[in-house]
Design a protein around this motif. Sequence first.
Motif, mmCIF file in Angstrom:
data_model
loop_
_atom_site.group_PDB
_atom_site.id
_atom_site.type_symbol
_atom_site.label_atom_id
_atom_site.label_comp_id
_atom_site.label_asym_id
_atom_site.label_seq_id
_atom_site.Cartn_x
_atom_site.Cartn_y
_atom_site.Cartn_z
ATOM 1 N N GLN A 16 5.809 -4.415 -1.581
ATOM 2 C CA GLN A 16 7.272 -4.488 -1.628
ATOM 3 C C GLN A 16 7.756 -4.438 -3.074
ATOM 4 O O GLN A 16 8.760 -3.780 -3.372
ATOM 5 N N ALA A 17 7.052 -5.125 -3.968
ATOM 6 C CA ALA A 17 7.424 -5.106 -5.380
ATOM 7 C C ALA A 17 7.315 -3.691 -5.942
ATOM 8 O O ALA A 17 8.213 -3.221 -6.650
ATOM 9 N N LEU A 18 6.227 -3.008 -5.608
ATOM 10 C CA LEU A 18 6.057 -1.633 -6.078
ATOM 11 C C LEU A 18 7.117 -0.716 -5.483
ATOM 12 O O LEU A 18 7.661 0.155 -6.176
ATOM 13 N N SER A 19 7.420 -0.903 -4.226
ATOM 14 C CA SER A 19 8.440 -0.092 -3.573
ATOM 15 C C SER A 19 9.814 -0.316 -4.210
ATOM 16 O O SER A 19 10.558 0.638 -4.452
ATOM 17 N N LEU A 20 10.134 -1.571 -4.492
ATOM 18 C CA LEU A 20 11.409 -1.888 -5.140
ATOM 19 C C LEU A 20 11.477 -1.230 -6.513
ATOM 20 O O LEU A 20 12.450 -0.555 -6.846
ATOM 21 N N TRP A 21 10.423 -1.411 -7.324
ATOM 22 C CA TRP A 21 10.450 -0.835 -8.671
ATOM 23 C C TRP A 21 10.479 0.694 -8.605
ATOM 24 O O TRP A 21 11.175 1.333 -9.388
ATOM 25 N N HIS A 22 9.754 1.275 -7.669
ATOM 26 C CA HIS A 22 9.781 2.733 -7.489
ATOM 27 C C HIS A 22 11.210 3.189 -7.207
ATOM 28 O O HIS A 22 11.695 4.149 -7.817
ATOM 29 N N ASP A 23 11.890 2.512 -6.306
ATOM 30 C CA ASP A 23 13.258 2.894 -5.967
ATOM 31 C C ASP A 23 14.196 2.726 -7.156
ATOM 32 O O ASP A 23 15.033 3.589 -7.428
ATOM 33 N N VAL A 24 14.048 1.628 -7.899
ATOM 34 C CA VAL A 24 14.894 1.395 -9.072
ATOM 35 C C VAL A 24 14.678 2.495 -10.105
ATOM 36 O O VAL A 24 15.636 3.083 -10.625
ATOM 37 N N VAL A 25 13.422 2.799 -10.402
ATOM 38 C CA VAL A 25 13.120 3.838 -11.397
ATOM 39 C C VAL A 25 13.620 5.198 -10.911
ATOM 40 O O VAL A 25 14.233 5.957 -11.674
ATOM 41 N N LEU A 26 13.386 5.508 -9.650
ATOM 42 C CA LEU A 26 13.831 6.782 -9.096
ATOM 43 C C LEU A 26 15.347 6.922 -9.190
ATOM 44 O O LEU A 26 15.857 7.957 -9.635
ATOM 45 N N GLN A 27 16.068 5.881 -8.804
ATOM 46 C CA GLN A 27 17.529 5.919 -8.877
ATOM 47 C C GLN A 27 18.019 6.011 -10.325
ATOM 48 O O GLN A 27 18.981 6.715 -10.614
ATOM 49 N N SER A 28 17.315 5.322 -11.234
ATOM 50 C CA SER A 28 17.767 5.348 -12.630
ATOM 51 C C SER A 28 17.591 6.733 -13.253
ATOM 52 O O SER A 28 18.418 7.155 -14.055
#
Length: 123
Positions: A16-28
Motif C-alpha cells: 500500500q505504501a508503494l502504491s501510494l508513493w507510485h500514485d503520488v509520483v505519477l500524478q506529480s
Amino acid sequence: MPDLAYGGNPELKPVQALSLWHDVVLQSVRNDGPDLSSRQLAIMFTVYLDPPPHTVRGLAAALDVSKPAVTRALDTLGSLDLLKRSRDEADRRNVLVLRTVKGTGFMQEFADLIVRSSRGLVA
C-alpha cells in the motif's frame, strides 16, 4: 473497515505504501508543475515542515548530504522560485534558506495530491 480508514489502524502495508508513493509520483510528473528530484523534495519538506531558521549547513546535516549537493538543489529550487537564499545578517557566514509564496503554493498542492492519492487506499 479498511486498515487505512481515519480513526482505524493507520499502518500501511508495504504494498500500500508503494502504491501510494507510485500514485503520488505519477500524478506529480503529470502535473504542469516542476518535476523535482528526491533530494529537492526532501529539502522542500524540511524547509516547509520544520521550524526555521534553515541554513545550507543545517540542511546538509539534516539530510546527511554534502553542502555542495544542497547548494545545487537550492540553485534549481531558487530558479523555480520555490525557495530563496539570503545572507544571515546576524552571522554573515550563514546562508538562510527561506520559503516563498510560490513554494508554499507548491507544497499545498503537493499535500493535496497526497491526500487525493491516499483516498484510493481507503476507498
